[in-house]
Design a protein around this motif. Structure first.
Motif, mmCIF file in Angstrom:
data_model
loop_
_atom_site.group_PDB
_atom_site.id
_atom_site.type_symbol
_atom_site.label_atom_id
_atom_site.label_comp_id
_atom_site.label_asym_id
_atom_site.label_seq_id
_atom_site.Cartn_x
_atom_site.Cartn_y
_atom_site.Cartn_z
ATOM 1 N N VAL A 141 0.871 -1.176 0.000
ATOM 2 C CA VAL A 141 0.000 0.000 0.000
ATOM 3 C C VAL A 141 0.908 1.225 0.000
ATOM 4 C CG1 VAL A 141 -1.815 1.264 1.193
ATOM 5 C CG2 VAL A 141 -1.774 -1.245 1.289
ATOM 6 N N GLU A 142 0.931 1.931 -1.114
ATOM 7 C CA GLU A 142 1.831 3.080 -1.235
ATOM 8 C C GLU A 142 1.311 4.263 -0.417
ATOM 9 O OE1 GLU A 142 3.958 5.870 -4.665
ATOM 10 O OE2 GLU A 142 2.802 4.101 -5.253
ATOM 11 N N CYS A 143 2.218 4.920 0.287
ATOM 12 C CA CYS A 143 1.888 6.085 1.117
ATOM 13 C C CYS A 143 2.814 7.228 0.725
ATOM 14 C CB CYS A 143 2.024 5.747 2.599
ATOM 15 S SG CYS A 143 0.910 4.427 3.149
ATOM 16 N N PRO A 144 2.487 7.943 -0.356
ATOM 17 C CA PRO A 144 3.419 8.943 -0.904
ATOM 18 C C PRO A 144 3.697 10.117 0.020
ATOM 19 C CG PRO A 144 1.287 9.040 -2.008
ATOM 20 C CD PRO A 144 1.274 7.818 -1.171
ATOM 21 N N THR A 164 5.794 9.090 6.427
ATOM 22 C CA THR A 164 5.504 8.365 7.664
ATOM 23 C C THR A 164 4.254 8.864 8.376
ATOM 24 O OG1 THR A 164 7.824 7.766 7.945
ATOM 25 C CG2 THR A 164 6.464 7.732 9.918
ATOM 26 N N GLY A 165 3.963 10.145 8.291
ATOM 27 C CA GLY A 165 2.724 10.636 8.886
ATOM 28 C C GLY A 165 1.506 9.927 8.309
ATOM 29 N N GLN A 166 1.519 9.709 6.997
ATOM 30 C CA GLN A 166 0.424 8.996 6.339
ATOM 31 C C GLN A 166 0.427 7.514 6.718
ATOM 32 O OE1 GLN A 166 0.586 8.822 2.009
ATOM 33 N NE2 GLN A 166 -1.652 8.864 1.887
ATOM 34 N N ASN A 207 1.380 20.558 4.113
ATOM 35 C CA ASN A 207 1.281 20.579 2.652
ATOM 36 C C ASN A 207 1.141 19.191 2.026
ATOM 37 O OD1 ASN A 207 3.400 23.244 3.096
ATOM 38 N ND2 ASN A 207 1.562 23.514 1.850
ATOM 39 N N ASN A 208 0.965 18.170 2.860
ATOM 40 C CA ASN A 208 0.567 16.821 2.440
ATOM 41 C C ASN A 208 1.623 15.993 1.716
ATOM 42 O OD1 ASN A 208 -2.098 17.020 3.495
ATOM 43 N ND2 ASN A 208 -2.613 18.331 1.769
ATOM 44 N N ASP A 209 2.209 16.517 0.646
ATOM 45 C CA ASP A 209 3.148 15.694 -0.119
ATOM 46 C C ASP A 209 4.231 16.567 -0.729
ATOM 47 O OD1 ASP A 209 1.906 16.972 -2.286
ATOM 48 O OD2 ASP A 209 0.639 15.247 -2.744
#
Length: 291
Positions: free
Chosen positions: A31-34, A37-39, A136-138
Motif C-alpha cells: 500500500v503506497e503512502c506517498p 511516515t505521517g500517512q 502541505n501533504n506531499d
C-alpha cells in the motif's frame, strides 16, 4: 488474508519491492503512502494497513505520545537519513539560520518533516516551543509552498528531492542528518498474526541481506534503482555509499529507542512521563528481539 504493508516509494524501499515482486501478492500486498511516515501512521490507525516500513523518529514519538495503533516489530535501515533543507528557487533564504521564526512546510503533523524541524531547531539553538508549521501533504505541495511564499522551507530526504533541485524548482540551503538509524518496522498489535509477521520479517531479511551485499551493490542494485526510480547513475552510486541495512529485520536496539527519545525530548517534541520512558513499551515482544 495477505498482510497489508504500507511503504513509501523511495529508493530505500528497493529490497521490499524486490520481495513483493517475487511474492506476487500471495502473503502480502503493498500500500503506497506517498506522503511519508505521517500517512503511514494514519493508515495504521485507520485500519488501512497492518505493517509499515517507516521513519524511526515519527514511529517512536507517536508511541511516546500515546498511540496504541502500532508497536515496533523490527529494524530496516541502520544508517542516518540525510534531510535536505529546501527553499524556493527565488527566496531570500540562503542558510538554515535565516529560517528562524518563519513558517516551515511539513507533510503531516507527527511526520519526519516535522520531527526533524525540531531537531534542526535544537541544533540551531532556537526556542522549540513556538515553531510555525504549514501542512502541505506531499512533496508537490511542499515544493509549491516554498515557491508561493506560504512557507520558507521544508525538509525531505536529499536524493528523493534532488530531481526538483536539478530541474531548478528549488534550492538546497543545508542538510540535517538524523541522529539515529533512519528506518524501522511497525505493526498493529493485533490485526496481523504472529506467524504472518514473523514470516514477513524473515523473508524481508533475506532480501535485505542480498541487496546489501557487496556483489549486488556493485551493479544489480544500481540497475534496479535506475530502472525503478529513474535516478541518474551517479546519484544512485552516491546514495549506496551512504546507506546500510540491518541483517536481521526482527532485531531492535533498545539503545536506539532510548537515544531517539532523549533527542526528541531535548528538542521539545515529546515529554517524558514521570519516571521516564520504558523502552519495552515500544516493542511487540512476540515478534521482535530487543537487544
Amino acid at each position: 488474508m495477505p498482510l497489508r504493508v504500507g511503504y513509501v516509494r523511495e529508493h530505500f524501499s528497493s529490497p521490499l519491492l524486490q520481495y513483493a515482486e517475487a511474492d506476487g501478492g500471495k502473503t502480502f500486498t503493498l500500500v503506497e503512502c506517498p506522503s511519508g511516515t505521517g500517512q503511514l501512521i494514519q493508515r495504521l490507525t485507520n485500519d488501512e494497513i497492518d505493517v509499515a516500513l517507516a521513519l524511526t523518529d515519527p514511529l517512536i514519538s507517536g508511541i511516546a505520545k500515546g498511540s496504541d495503533a502500532y508497536k515496533l516489530v523490527g529494524t530496516y535501515v541502520t544508517t542516518p537519513l540525510n534531510w535536505a533543507v529546501i527553499t524556493g528557487k527565488d527566496t531570500k533564504f540562503q542558510q538554515i539560520s535565516d529560517l528562524q521564526e518563519t513558517t516551515l512546510g511539513i507533510s503531516r503533523l507527527g511526520s519526519g518533516s516535522q520531527t526533524m524541524a525540531y531537531v534542526m531547531a535544537l541544533q540551531q539553538g532556537w526556542p522549540t516551543d513556538n515553531l510555525h508549521f504549514k501542512i502541505n501533504n506531499d512533496i508537490r505541495g511542499l515544493v509549491d509552498s516554498v515557491n508561493d511564499g506560504s512557507t520558507s522551507a521544508f525538509m525531505w530526504e536529499w536524493f528523493t528531492t534532488k530531481p526538483w533541485l536539478d530541474a531548478g524548482e528549488v534550492r538546497f540551503i543545508g542538510s540535517v542528518p538524523t541522529p539515529w538509524p533512519s528506518w524501522m518496522i511497525a505493526a498493529h498489535p493485533t490485526r496481523a498474526s504472529t506467524d504472518a509477521l514473523r514470516t514477513f520479517l524473515g523473508e524481508l531479511t533475506n532480501y535485505v541481506r542480498a541487496f546489501d551485499s557487496a556483489e549486488k551493490r556493485a551493479q544489480d542494485d544500481v540497475e534496479f534503482i535506475k530502472a525503478k526510480f529513474g535516478y541518474p547513475e551517479e546519484d544512485v552510486k552516491a546514495w549506496l555509499k551512504t546507506v546500510g541495512y540491518t541483517h536481521d529485520c526482527s532485531a531492535i536496539s533498545g539503545q536506539v529507542i532510548s537515544d531517539t527519545l532523549s533527542v526528541l525530548e531535548k528538542a521539545g517534541f515529546i515529554r517524558s512521563p514521570e519516571g521516564g520512558f520504558d523502552v519495552k513499551q515500544f516493542v511487540n515482544p512476540e515478534i521482535a528481539k530487543l537487544t
